[in-house]
Design an enzyme around this catalytic site. Structure first.
Site, mmCIF file in Angstrom:
data_model
loop_
_atom_site.group_PDB
_atom_site.id
_atom_site.type_symbol
_atom_site.label_atom_id
_atom_site.label_comp_id
_atom_site.label_asym_id
_atom_site.label_seq_id
_atom_site.Cartn_x
_atom_site.Cartn_y
_atom_site.Cartn_z
ATOM 1 N N LYS A 72 -0.882 -9.512 2.899
ATOM 2 C CA LYS A 72 -0.127 -9.021 4.069
ATOM 3 C C LYS A 72 -1.064 -8.132 4.870
ATOM 4 O O LYS A 72 -1.895 -7.411 4.315
ATOM 5 C CB LYS A 72 1.109 -8.231 3.636
ATOM 6 C CG LYS A 72 1.908 -7.686 4.826
ATOM 7 C CD LYS A 72 3.225 -7.091 4.411
ATOM 8 C CE LYS A 72 3.128 -5.661 3.928
ATOM 9 N NZ LYS A 72 2.553 -4.708 4.908
ATOM 10 N N ASP A 115 0.840 -1.204 0.000
ATOM 11 C CA ASP A 115 0.000 0.000 0.000
ATOM 12 C C ASP A 115 0.878 1.258 0.000
ATOM 13 O O ASP A 115 0.378 2.378 -0.113
ATOM 14 C CB ASP A 115 -1.011 -0.006 1.152
ATOM 15 C CG ASP A 115 -0.357 0.096 2.516
ATOM 16 O OD1 ASP A 115 0.884 0.003 2.596
ATOM 17 O OD2 ASP A 115 -1.086 0.262 3.515
ATOM 18 N N SER A 116 2.200 1.072 0.048
ATOM 19 C CA SER A 116 3.126 2.192 -0.178
ATOM 20 C C SER A 116 2.843 2.827 -1.541
ATOM 21 O O SER A 116 3.259 3.952 -1.808
ATOM 22 C CB SER A 116 4.581 1.712 -0.109
ATOM 23 O OG SER A 116 4.768 0.546 -0.888
ATOM 24 N N GLU A 140 9.320 -4.054 10.653
ATOM 25 C CA GLU A 140 9.686 -2.743 10.089
ATOM 26 C C GLU A 140 10.220 -1.813 11.165
ATOM 27 O O GLU A 140 9.560 -1.569 12.191
ATOM 28 C CB GLU A 140 8.465 -2.106 9.384
ATOM 29 C CG GLU A 140 8.813 -0.736 8.787
ATOM 30 C CD GLU A 140 7.856 -0.232 7.732
ATOM 31 O OE1 GLU A 140 6.969 -0.972 7.296
ATOM 32 O OE2 GLU A 140 8.027 0.940 7.326
ATOM 33 N N ASP A 184 -1.213 -6.300 -0.328
ATOM 34 C CA ASP A 184 -1.234 -5.637 0.980
ATOM 35 C C ASP A 184 -2.660 -5.201 1.314
ATOM 36 O O ASP A 184 -3.259 -4.433 0.550
ATOM 37 C CB ASP A 184 -0.316 -4.404 0.880
ATOM 38 C CG ASP A 184 0.320 -4.038 2.191
ATOM 39 O OD1 ASP A 184 0.097 -4.745 3.188
ATOM 40 O OD2 ASP A 184 1.075 -3.033 2.196
#
Ligand code: KIV
Length: 272
Positions: free
Chosen positions: A103, A34-35, A172, A73
């Site tokens: 994810k 989703d970045s 992360e 995602d």
């Protein structure tokens, strides 16, 4: 790969040409992250990304991936309502976009949701540490697990995700020693991004790696190329050649059979 001590290379992709390149280059996992909200769509946060946008890009990536594992995602709010809705949204990544897995970022109570998605037959990758969709609730884009108490919480979250059936977990932006401890405790692979070298694998946002996204560069990202610089140079050359008449040249130009051109001239006179 974890049991053989072989490290896993994972990257994000958001469109067909990049998916083809990454798949050919041998990465084991491709994530439609989703970045994409920030690095492709120009949003300020990933929380603005919708299911429809994720599916649109995941379908394009699917067309370019024949070898790597493809993970979609789950965007913000796609797993925050009922468990049934979360399973339905996870299922859309599989049925509509052809992803192999989804994810999901950690949030409190996520265990039941992950359990239900896995029970439906959908492989789930977890994500702990800095979770961008809710980063604003915890002081922004900063290192997580800096003190012992928060490190203990992150370790427990990773273990809980393994227990409810995740096949891997993204770590992360946490200290290397915390990531090392999680990697040691888990039987499933721990994939790091800003989590040091001890993880079973690494993931980066492809736009950071290639130097495409210039708005900011996280400390943990390494730029392996300057695509933005190359693109600027190439476009400036094009503009200059259009203005000077160098482009298009003979190679890019279509010609007409002289006999046909003679007929054309006869039809329209010398103006043709
Ligand atoms: O959205 C994304 O690209 C991610 C990776 C940074 C793991 O979640």
């Amino acid at each position: 790969m974890k049991s053989e001590g072989r490290r896993i290379a994972m990257l994000t992709a958001y469109d067909y040409p990049m998916a083809c390149l990454l798949d050919e280059s041998g990465v084991e996992i491709i994530l439609v992250g989703d970045s994409l909200g920030m690095v492709v769509l120009g949003y300020d946060t990933t929380a603005q990304v919708t299911m429809e946008e994720m599916l649109h890009h995941a379908k394009a990536v699917r067309r370019g991936v024949t070898r790597a594992l493809l993970v979609g995602d789950m965007p913000f709010l796609s797993f925050h309502g009922s468990t049934a809705e979360a399973v339905k949204n996870a299922g859309r990544f599989i049925q509509e976009a052809g992803c192999d897995a989804v994810k999901i970022e950690w949030k409190s109570g996520i265990e039941d949701v992950v359990h239900a998605i896995v029970a439906a037959g959908i492989p789930v990758m977890g994500h702990v540490g800095l979770t961008p969709q809710t980063a604003h609730l915890e002081g922004g884009f900063r290192l997580r697990g800096k003190d012992a108490a928060s490190a203990v919480r992150i370790i427990a979250q990773a273990v809980a995700l393994q227990e409810v059936g995740c096949f891997a977990v993204v770590l992360e932006c946490i200290p290397d020693v915390v990531a090392q401890e999680i990697t040691r405790r888990l039987a499933i692979p721990a994939i790091g991004i800003g989590a040091g070298p001890s993880c079973d694998g690494q993931v980066l946002v492809v736009s950071d790696l290639l130097g495409i996204f210039e708005r900011f560069k996280p400390k943990f990202a390494k730029r392996y190329a300057d695509f933005a610089g190359l693109a600027r140079q190439a476009v400036a050359s094009y503009v200059q050649e259009v203005r000077s008449g160098v482009f298009p040249g003979n190679e890019q130009t279509f010609t007409m059979d002289p006999a046909e051109f003679a007929k054309l001239k006869a039809e329209f006179g010398s103006a043709a």
